[in-house]
Design an enzyme around this catalytic site. Structure first.
Site, PDB file in Angstrom:
ATOM      1  CB  THR A  74      -0.363 131.935  42.147  1.00  0.00           C
ATOM      2  OG1 THR A  74       0.216 132.016  43.033  1.00  0.00           O
ATOM      3  CG2 THR A  74      -1.269 133.007  41.445  1.00  0.00           C
ATOM      4  NE  ARG A  75      -0.641 129.649  50.509  1.00  0.00           N
ATOM      5  CZ  ARG A  75       0.186 129.660  50.210  1.00  0.00           C
ATOM      6  NH1 ARG A  75       0.659 129.004  49.370  1.00  0.00           N
ATOM      7  NH2 ARG A  75       1.120 130.182  51.442  1.00  0.00           N
ATOM      8  CG  HIS A  80       6.746 139.976  43.156  1.00  0.00           C
ATOM      9  ND1 HIS A  80       6.296 140.252  43.587  1.00  0.00           N
ATOM     10  CD2 HIS A  80       6.360 138.506  44.346  1.00  0.00           C
ATOM     11  CE1 HIS A  80       5.685 140.474  44.701  1.00  0.00           C
ATOM     12  NE2 HIS A  80       5.989 139.001  45.508  1.00  0.00           N
ATOM     13  CG  HIS A  88       5.337 134.153  40.334  1.00  0.00           C
ATOM     14  ND1 HIS A  88       5.971 135.132  41.492  1.00  0.00           N
ATOM     15  CD2 HIS A  88       5.294 132.707  41.335  1.00  0.00           C
ATOM     16  CE1 HIS A  88       6.299 134.406  42.503  1.00  0.00           C
ATOM     17  NE2 HIS A  88       5.606 133.444  42.976  1.00  0.00           N
ATOM     18  NE  ARG A  95      12.326 123.852  46.887  1.00  0.00           N
ATOM     19  CZ  ARG A  95      11.838 123.976  47.633  1.00  0.00           C
ATOM     20  NH1 ARG A  95      11.320 124.851  47.787  1.00  0.00           N
ATOM     21  NH2 ARG A  95      12.730 123.485  48.657  1.00  0.00           N
TER      22      ARG A  95
END
Length: 573
Positions: free
Chosen positions: A197-198, A202, A205, A291
């Site tokens: 992730t970057r 939340h 996730h 996605r």
């Protein structure tokens, strides 16, 4: 250089020279031409030296580079989707002469490694953009880097590492591939699913990663990129504090957080494949591909650069060869009636889907609006609000640009007084003449010097903005690229409000009390903007004002109304 076999994943390349050789190598490095690494090159060098980029043994030579661009493989056929190259300036390349090696330094001048040169060449960066990213559209962050920031000459060769780049933040979370693997061994983990992730994480996730770990019957490695990400992303300091808060909501002893100093290219499908290889090198057995993985957003045509599941399809085709299994996931959405998150393809007819996009989250933060508990945890929101207060409390920059005599200084001074009257933040004026006197007195008026002057203004403005103040800038700033550079510098910390003072040149000449235009037309002043040097008018500034038909009070009122509409200031009650 040695190769170590670890219990997880494949072989790791070790590019750090033995400690006993460091003193001799440092003396040797002092004899070589030295290159100061850029931010992206520092990231790449670190991951080369730690083995995260195994099997690479240095910056790519031409044969590897060309085959990677063409068909995602190194010259020996090994799957590798992303060029990892050392770009240098033409001037530096010309100074190399017959040098066999170069010293690679960090910004403080510390020599981190020696690169033994195998070859140097001038690549076709447009062809590279098309091959790797599938586009030449500069709205793609990877393409923009190639076109606007990368140097023209590539130098390939093996690395002899002397010292790792220094990090003073979150040291307990900056684990090398060997350290991550050793941690897995210590805990007895044999199946590990990694999540890239970057962005802040939340509830969606958490649900996604928890489900992925259940499907893979694996433990979870949350492995965010904290090197270079997409311009405009939330800074990694804030993100890591959010990750530390979120990780407490996973079951105990199931999840590990580690940081990856990766310079992302935002390359969509190729980037996803690259991320999978990197996580295999860290000892992971599974990798989550969601996605629009590593998607750079939309292009000039308003359409996404890549399809939503292109990355999943590419990784799926190669996962057997990779030796790491993909866990595909659709977007997670919240169902009001069930009070829970589900994958988007599991929504039943008639159910109410609640979502908050990244854009909507930023709007709510900027405007100080409520963010519901179903979306994220209160402690995560507290961290985001600390560093991203409502827009009316953030710093910002108003950047006037226009011809000499257009009215920039008059408007800047009038705006200064108006904002000081409001008294909401400190306000600093960076007028063109003032900056020339105090920051750029040694500069002339060549294009190079004009750009340097504007960049200095941009740096000061970005520091003012970062610290919650208002910067008002009023240089001529005739060149579009220099203004774009300043916009990017400021946009990391707050809004950049470009105001084109578009007063026609004939009006500017009539106002010219110093007689500069007359001297320029007589050839007595060289490189004078609008006469003997071009002015590149902004194509889409936030505001355009022609002072030939309105006075300063009306013009400043227009600016104030614009600032109010952007949420940067609030109307006086």
């Amino acid at each position: 250089m040695t190769q170590l076999i670890a219990p997880h994943g494949g072989r790791l390349v070790d590019l750090i020279a033995p400690a006993g050789e460091h003193a001799a190598l440092k003396r040797e490095a002092g004899q070589y031409p030295a290159w100061d690494l850029t931010a992206r090159q520092l990231c790449d060098l670190e991951l080369l030296m730690t083995g995260a980029f195994s099997p690479l043994e240095g910056f790519m030579g031409r044969a590897d580079y060309e085959r990677v661009c063409q068909d995602m493989r190194l010259a020996d056929g090994t799957l590798w989707p992303m060029p990892v190259t050392l770009d240098v300036s033409r001037e530096f390349a010309e100074k190399l002469g017959g040098a066999a090696s170069i010293a690679l330094r960090d910004p403080e001048g510390v020599i981190l490694a020696i690169l033994d040169i195998s070859e140097q060449w001038e690549p076709d960066r447009t062809a590279e953009a098309i091959a790797v990213f599938g586009t030449t559209d500069r709205l793609h962050a990877g393409v923009a880097y190639l076109a606007e920031k990368a140097h023209p000459i590539y130098v390939g060769g093996r690395i002899r590492g002397l010292e790792m780049p220094s990090h003073y933040d979150f040291r307990h979370l900056r684990l090398t591939p060997r350290e991550v693997r050793a941690h897995f061994d210590k805990l007895g983990w044999r199946r590990i699913v990694a999540f890239q992730t970057r962005n802040p994480m939340h509830r969606a996730h958490l649900e996604l990663t928890f489900r992925a770990a259940q499907i893979a019957e694996a433990n979870l490695l949350i492995h965010p990129s904290v090197g270079m990400t997409k311009p405009g992303d939330i800074d990694h300091y804030t993100r890591v504090r959010c990750y530390e808060k979120l990780i407490t909501h996973y079951p105990e002893q199931t999840t590990q957080l580690s940081l990856l100093h990766l310079a992302m290219r935002m390359g969509g499908p190729r980037e996803a494949l690259w991320h999978a290889i990197i996580r295999k090198n860290h000892g992971c057995t599974h990798f989550i591909v969601g996605r629009d993985h590593a998607g750079p957003g939309n292009g000039a045509d308003g359409k996404p650069f890549y399809g939503p599941y292109d990355a999943q399809e590419l990784v799926a085709r190669h996962q057997e060869e990779l030796g790491i299994a993909m866990v595909p996931f659709q977007e997670m959405v919240y169902i009001q009636e069930r009070a829970q998150y589900v994958p988007a393809d599991e929504v039943h007819a008639g159910e109410t889907v609640l979502t908050i996009s990244g854009t909507e989250l930023r709007r709510r933060l900027h405007e100080g609006l409520d963010i519901p508990d179903w979306f994220t945890y209160p402690e995560v929101i507290d961290e985001l609000r600390r560093t991203h207060p409502p827009r009316h409390r953030q710093g910002f920059t108003v950047f006037f640009t226009g011809l000499s005599g257009a009215g920039k200084s008059t408007l800047a001074n009038a705006l200064l007084v108006r904002l000081l009257e409001l008294g909401t933040r400190p306000v600093t004026l960076l007028d063109g003449d003032i900056v020339r006197k105090h920051l750029s007195s040694e500069l002339g008026f060549s294009r190079e010097h004009r750009d340097l002057n504007v960049q200095r203004i941009g740096f000061v403005a970005s520091e003012i903005t970062k610290n919650g103040g208002i910067a008002i800038c009023a240089p001529i700033a005739p060149y579009a690229q220099a203004r774009k550079t300043v916009r990017e510098m400021v946009a990391h910390y707050g809004m950049f409000v470009e105001t084109h003072v578009s007063t026609p040149i004939d009006v500017c000449e009539q106002r010219d009390r110093k007689g500069l235009y007359a001297l320029a037309r007589a050839g007595k002043i060289k490189e004078f903007t609008g006469v003997s040097d071009p002015y590149e008018a902004p194509e889409s500034p936030e505001l355009r004002i022609d002072t030939s038909d309105i006075g300063p009070d009306e013009a400043v009122q227009r600016i104030v109304l614009k600032l109010e509409s952007l949420g940067l200031i609030r109307p006086r009650q």
